[in-house]
Write a protein that holds these residues in place. Structure first.
Motif, short mmCIF file in Angstrom:
data_model
loop_
_atom_site.label_atom_id
_atom_site.label_comp_id
_atom_site.label_asym_id
_atom_site.label_seq_id
_atom_site.Cartn_x
_atom_site.Cartn_y
_atom_site.Cartn_z
N LEU A 37 0.85 -1.19 0.00
CA LEU A 37 0.00 0.00 0.00
C LEU A 37 0.88 1.24 0.00
CD1 LEU A 37 -2.55 -1.15 2.72
CD2 LEU A 37 -2.88 -1.15 0.25
N PRO A 38 0.43 2.32 -0.62
CA PRO A 38 1.24 3.55 -0.64
C PRO A 38 1.48 4.07 0.78
CG PRO A 38 -0.64 3.73 -2.11
CD PRO A 38 -0.80 2.46 -1.36
N GLY A 84 6.44 12.46 -1.08
CA GLY A 84 6.36 11.92 -2.43
C GLY A 84 6.17 10.42 -2.40
N LYS A 85 5.95 9.87 -3.57
CA LYS A 85 5.80 8.42 -3.66
C LYS A 85 7.16 7.76 -3.44
CE LYS A 85 2.08 8.41 -7.05
NZ LYS A 85 1.73 8.03 -8.42
N THR A 86 7.13 6.58 -2.87
CA THR A 86 8.36 5.82 -2.72
C THR A 86 8.75 5.30 -4.10
OG1 THR A 86 7.16 3.77 -2.30
CG2 THR A 86 7.75 5.12 -0.37
N PRO A 87 10.02 4.95 -4.30
CA PRO A 87 10.42 4.41 -5.60
C PRO A 87 9.62 3.17 -6.00
CG PRO A 87 12.36 5.03 -4.35
CD PRO A 87 11.18 5.19 -3.43
N LYS A 90 6.28 4.38 -7.23
CA LYS A 90 6.40 4.99 -8.56
C LYS A 90 6.50 3.91 -9.63
CE LYS A 90 8.64 9.34 -7.37
NZ LYS A 90 9.88 10.12 -7.50
N GLU A 91 7.30 2.90 -9.37
CA GLU A 91 7.48 1.83 -10.36
C GLU A 91 6.17 1.05 -10.56
OE1 GLU A 91 9.19 -0.56 -13.18
OE2 GLU A 91 9.87 1.33 -12.34
N ARG A 92 5.47 0.75 -9.46
CA ARG A 92 4.22 0.03 -9.55
C ARG A 92 3.19 0.84 -10.33
NH1 ARG A 92 -0.23 -0.30 -6.13
NH2 ARG A 92 0.81 1.01 -4.61
N HIS A 93 3.12 2.15 -10.05
CA HIS A 93 2.17 3.03 -10.75
C HIS A 93 2.52 3.12 -12.23
CE1 HIS A 93 0.37 7.00 -11.85
NE2 HIS A 93 -0.65 6.39 -11.30
N ARG A 94 3.81 3.21 -12.55
CA ARG A 94 4.24 3.28 -13.94
C ARG A 94 3.82 2.02 -14.70
NH1 ARG A 94 7.89 1.44 -17.09
NH2 ARG A 94 9.01 0.31 -15.48
N LYS A 95 3.98 0.86 -14.08
CA LYS A 95 3.59 -0.40 -14.73
C LYS A 95 2.08 -0.47 -14.95
CE LYS A 95 7.48 -3.17 -13.19
NZ LYS A 95 7.92 -4.25 -12.31
N ILE A 96 1.32 -0.02 -13.97
CA ILE A 96 -0.13 -0.01 -14.10
C ILE A 96 -0.55 0.88 -15.26
CG2 ILE A 96 -2.28 0.74 -13.00
CD1 ILE A 96 -1.02 -0.17 -10.32
N MET A 97 0.04 2.08 -15.33
CA MET A 97 -0.32 3.02 -16.39
C MET A 97 0.09 2.50 -17.76
SD MET A 97 -2.04 5.13 -14.79
CE MET A 97 -2.43 6.14 -16.17
N GLN A 98 1.23 1.84 -17.85
CA GLN A 98 1.65 1.27 -19.13
C GLN A 98 0.69 0.18 -19.59
OE1 GLN A 98 5.71 0.02 -18.72
NE2 GLN A 98 6.48 1.92 -19.63
N ALA A 99 0.21 -0.61 -18.64
CA ALA A 99 -0.73 -1.68 -18.99
C ALA A 99 -2.08 -1.10 -19.43
CB ALA A 99 -0.93 -2.62 -17.82
#
Length: 150
Positions: A37-38, A84-87, A90-99
């Motif tokens: 969780l964030p 800010g978001k933890t690294p 950020k990585e998890r969010h980036r993967k979700i958005m790419q999908a």
């Protein structure tokens, strides 16, 4: 009244803090980490937090709760901003958005229309020209005017 469901046992609560310590022997940070969780996600329901916020505001307004350095603390809290978001977040969010939206999801394809019915390419060119003009370079705006209005 909205409640939060504990991901460890499935029971619902207004506030998970004491439940996690008593029943699962874990802190809020450990709980967030265990369930990915964030970091900034509250472990209390919106209604609980709003009630506490109102009680605190009333205490401060009536003078029941004061500190000599209260003004400094309020100013420091406002200046600090949100974490800010933890690294890993950020990585998890980036993967979700790419999908969900592969490629450059912020640009509409050439020939497409925006929600207001205007040509997407023309609007994008105007936005870039406007930003350049605002930053001191009017040449892009002059070129845009000549292309579309001239």
């Amino acid at each position: 009244m909205a409640k939060i469901i504990c991901l460890e046992c499935g029971k619902s609560f207004e506030h998970l803090g004491s439940h996690l310590r008593r029943m699962h022997d874990m802190s809020g940070d450990e709980y967030r980490e265990a369930h990915a969780l964030p970091r900034g996600l509250p472990l209390a329901s919106d209604s609980y937090r709003e009630t506490r916020r109102q009680i605190l505001a009333q205490s401060i307004a009536t003078g029941a709760m004061t500190r000599p350095d209260q003004a400094d603390l309020v100013e420091a809290a406002r200046a600090a901003g949100r974490p800010g978001k933890t690294p890993s977040d950020k990585e998890r969010h980036r993967k979700i958005m790419q999908a969900l939206r592969p490629g450059d999801h912020s640009l509409l394809p050439d020939g497409a229309c925006r929600a207001n019915g205007r040509d997407a390419v023309r609007e994008r060119e105007y936005q870039r020209a406007y930003r350049a003009k605002r930053n001191g370079d009017p040449s892009d705006m002059d070129a845009w005017v000549a292309k579309y209005r001239g």
